[in-house]
Design a protein around this motif. Structure first.
Motif, PDB file in Angstrom:
ATOM      1  N   ASP A   2      35.267  46.062  47.394  1.00 28.80           N
ATOM      2  CA  ASP A   2      35.239  46.748  47.884  1.00 28.80           C
ATOM      3  C   ASP A   2      36.762  46.808  48.310  1.00 28.80           C
ATOM      4  N   ARG A  79      37.448  41.624  57.785  1.00 27.00           N
ATOM      5  CA  ARG A  79      35.730  41.049  56.306  1.00 27.00           C
ATOM      6  C   ARG A  79      36.902  39.973  55.774  1.00 27.00           C
ATOM      7  N   ARG A  85      34.825  37.805  47.285  1.00 27.89           N
ATOM      8  CA  ARG A  85      34.469  38.866  47.985  1.00 27.89           C
ATOM      9  C   ARG A  85      35.488  39.404  48.210  1.00 27.89           C
ATOM     10  N   VAL A  87      38.937  42.075  48.678  1.00 21.71           N
ATOM     11  CA  VAL A  87      39.249  43.204  49.353  1.00 21.71           C
ATOM     12  C   VAL A  87      40.247  44.293  48.895  1.00 21.71           C
TER      13      VAL A  87
END
Ligand SMILES: Nc1nc2c(ncn2[C@@H]2O[C@H](COP(=O)(O)OP(=O)(O)OP(=O)(O)O)[C@@H](O)[C@H]2O)c(=O)[nH]1
Ligand SMILES: C[C@H](OP(=O)(O)O)C(=O)O
Length: 209
Positions: A2, A79, A85, A87
């Motif tokens: 992301d 988030r 994951r 960002v």
């Protein structure tokens, strides 16, 4: 991965007011955004515009009219990045960014930081849930401190392309020298060209000094 792309389309690039009209600054900022979104997509990032107002773009958008630091921190809190994951936060004025330079944000580190010339922070990859940003001023140093404060490891990306945020007249020469996307085309169409008459390479605009 992301990638948040902060964008403030209302009165962009005020430091270019000596060379570009307000409408031109909007057009130029838009061209730089196109280049950044294109490079992110080619490098397999999933960009989301973090924009102060809705924009006509084929891109995911989070609209947040708070100041930059607050808006990015709200998005990070939302988030909760972790090592699986991450960002990224990639500024919309990195008109020299290429897929290859952006891919360097995939380096390991709880916080991967690409400093801007002049002390700013042009791109980040955040893998630590508690890291928060503090933009403006020497934000690069502030981000090193912020990472240390939450026990996050830091990796720095030393990249001319990611370090070049286009803020001032002198940065336009970098874009004419090294760019090959929509923002460079915009400048050429607007009549800008390199000018080395003073010894140092700068820009001039046809029809003006
Ligand atoms: N979401 C959001 N993005 C912002 C805000 N301020 C600046 N940005 C974006 O953050 C990036 C870096 O911006 P700056 O170079 O500091 O500011 P700028 O508005 O582009 O230019 P100046 O007016 O010359 O400072 C650019 O992609 C801007 O569009 C804000 O308040 N909110
Ligand atoms: C957002 C700000 O950008 P600059 O003012 O350095 O262009 C920063 O990187 O902290």
């Amino acid at each position: 991965m992301d990638a948040l792309v902060p964008f403030a389309p209302d009165r962009p690039k005020t430091r270019l007011a000596d060379v570009l009209s307000p409408a031109e600054r909007r057009g130029f900022a838009d061209a730089m955004l196109s280049d950044v979104l294109g490079a992110l997509r080619t490098a397999d990032f999933s960009p989301t515009l973090l924009t102060t107002e809705p924009v006509e773009r084929d891109a995911a958008q989070t609209v947040d009219d708070r100041p930059l630091t607050e808006a990015v921190n709200a998005a990070l809190a939302d988030r909760r990045p972790d090592p699986d994951r991450p960002v990224c936060v990639v500024m919309a004025d990195l008109a020299l960014a290429t897929p290859r330079s952006l891919s360097r944000l995939r380096a390991s580190g709880d916080v991967v930081v690409a400093p801007g010339r002049g002390g700013g922070t042009n791109a980040l990859a955040v893998r630590h849930p508690d890291f928060r940003v503090d933009y403006h001023g020497a934000s690069y140093l502030d981000h090193l401190r912020a990472a240390r404060a939450v026990g996050a490891s830091v990796r720095e990306v030393d990249s001319h392309r990611l370090a070049t945020d286009v803020d001032e007249r002198a940065d336009l020469a970098e874009l004419l020298l090294h760019g090959d996307g929509a923002a460079r085309d915009w400048l050429v169409d607007a009549g800008f060209e390199l000018d080395a008459t003073d010894g140092r390479v700068g820009v001039r605009r046809s029809g003006s000094n």
